[in-house]
Scaffold this active site. Structure first.
Site, PDB file in Angstrom:
ATOM      1  N   LYS A 143      35.138-121.386 -79.962  1.00 56.38           N
ATOM      2  CA  LYS A 143      33.788-121.161 -80.489  1.00 56.38           C
ATOM      3  C   LYS A 143      32.913-122.320 -80.031  1.00 56.38           C
ATOM      4  O   LYS A 143      33.151-123.476 -80.394  1.00 56.38           O
ATOM      5  CB  LYS A 143      33.835-121.090 -82.010  1.00 56.38           C
ATOM      6  CG  LYS A 143      32.465-120.879 -82.631  1.00 56.38           C
ATOM      7  CD  LYS A 143      32.550-120.652 -84.121  1.00 56.38           C
ATOM      8  CE  LYS A 143      31.164-120.493 -84.709  1.00 56.38           C
ATOM      9  NZ  LYS A 143      31.218-120.330 -86.163  1.00 56.38           N
TER      10      LYS A 143
ATOM     11  N   LYS B 113      33.699-117.045 -78.286  1.00 59.96           N
ATOM     12  CA  LYS B 113      32.387-116.802 -78.871  1.00 59.96           C
ATOM     13  C   LYS B 113      31.421-117.879 -78.425  1.00 59.96           C
ATOM     14  O   LYS B 113      31.777-119.054 -78.522  1.00 59.96           O
ATOM     15  CB  LYS B 113      32.540-116.828 -80.387  1.00 59.96           C
ATOM     16  CG  LYS B 113      31.255-116.703 -81.143  1.00 59.96           C
ATOM     17  CD  LYS B 113      31.532-116.821 -82.603  1.00 59.96           C
ATOM     18  CE  LYS B 113      30.199-116.829 -83.313  1.00 59.96           C
ATOM     19  NZ  LYS B 113      30.333-117.198 -84.666  1.00 59.96           N
TER      20      LYS B 113
END
Ligand code: PBG
Length: 324
Positions: A196, A249
């Protein structure tokens, strides 16, 4: 053999031929629909930065989840928007918190729908950080793990089918796995937000969830957008700690990372087509600059082509209808 013996256009000559040789499949079966839930009575609140996305009260969330399931979407991912916030983010692990109540209601109405829950503290802390902030302003990693594990347990106890930690603390997957196993939830999978990145593409989400940090930024825990090797290491570490699915992400600016994580781990890979990616398409389509439907389907196909098994996207309901 080169041209003229080889002519690549031969297999592009008709729709059926193109279908025969298509390498990447996009169907609703791969999509996860993220939803925001808030307390309220039969209410829903539009999110200005994400046209078409709303925060739902629990009864409305039950209806929306039902619509998603009816469209062929197998799974939703829940984010809670609490009324009260405090230093310790206690709303995150409140057994009667907004996510816990929503999970119970949604699972009761739609037992077959896969309900995943985002596990993080940022929407529940007064400072908006994903972990516990110490007096010196730094995030206490190991103390945060205890609260994240409590959050995960409370979600599993409410009936969540999968737990998705998005906080980016070190060791959280191992901590959650151990706690889930110890408390009778050995069968509950962990969908780890492994790679992330500290991304500007989360802007619209932070408005939706009210989770922007009150001071500083998330760069001491989220990944530097410049680093792909480190992203692969994160995914491998999460795999070793017991993650069942690893996530990259955002998705679009990180298609190379999706590909590398898939190659390096062989794990089921999820990619999160985040709020800023959604907002850009919606804004450009609203301005008449691009065609929404074909742009969305091309985008989702590209994320799958890069190596994602699962695509988490706010376009899920629309895409599922278009793909019918
Ligand atoms: C919470 C969380 C965020 C997103 C998912 N979980 C925001 C953040 O890290 O600031 C972003 C999702 C999106 O932008 O669609 N940690």
């Amino acid at each position: 053999m080169a041209f003229p013996a080889t002519r690549m256009r031969r297999l592009r000559g008709s729709g059926l031929l193109r279908d025969l040789v298509r390498e990447t499949e996009l169907t609703a079966a791969h999509l996860v629909y993220p939803m925001f839930v808030e307390l309220g009575t039969d209410s829903q609140t539009p999110i200005a930065t994400m046209p078409g996305v709303e925060r739902f009260s629990i009864s409305r969330a039950v209806e929306e989840a039902g619509d998603a399931a009816a469209a062929g979407i197998p799974a939703i991912l829940l984010f809670g928007v609490p009324i009260d916030k405090d230093e310790q983010g206690s709303g995150a692990y409140d057994p009667e918190g907004v996510v816990q109540l929503s999970v119970r209601a949604i699972k009761e109405a739609h037992p077959d729908l896969v309900v995943m829950t985002d596990v993080c503290l940022c929407a529940y802390t007064s400072h908006g950080h994903c972990g516990v902030v110490r007096a010196d302003g730094r995030i206490d990693n190991d103390l945060s793990l205890e609260l994240l594990a409590r959050t995960a347990i409370s979600h599993a106890e409410a009936g969540a089918d999968a737990i998705a930690p998005s906080d980016m603390m070190d060791g959280r997957v191992g901590a959650l796995r151990a706690q889930l196993d110890a408390e009778g939830h050995a069968g509950t999978p962990i969908v780890a937000y492994s790679a992330k990145f500290a991304s500007a593409f989360y802007g619209p989400f932070r408005e939706a969830a009210g989770s922007a940090p009150a001071f500083g930024d998330r760069r001491t825990y989220q990944l530097d957008p410049a680093n792909a090797e480190e992203a692969v290491r994160e995914a491998i570490l999460d795999m070793e700690e017991g993650a069942d699915i690893v996530m990259v992400k955002p998705a679009l600016a990180y298609l190379d990372v999706i590909h590398r994580v898939k190659q390096a781990t062989g794990m089921p890979v999820a990619a999160y087509n985040v709020s800023g990616e959604y907002a850009m398409i919606k804004a450009a389509a609203a301005a008449g600059y691009i065609d929404e439907r074909s742009t969305v389907l091309e985008t989702l196909t590209s994320i799958r082509r890069a190596g994602a098994d699962i695509v988490i996207t706010y376009h899920a309901k629309d895409a599922a209808e278009w793909l019918r």
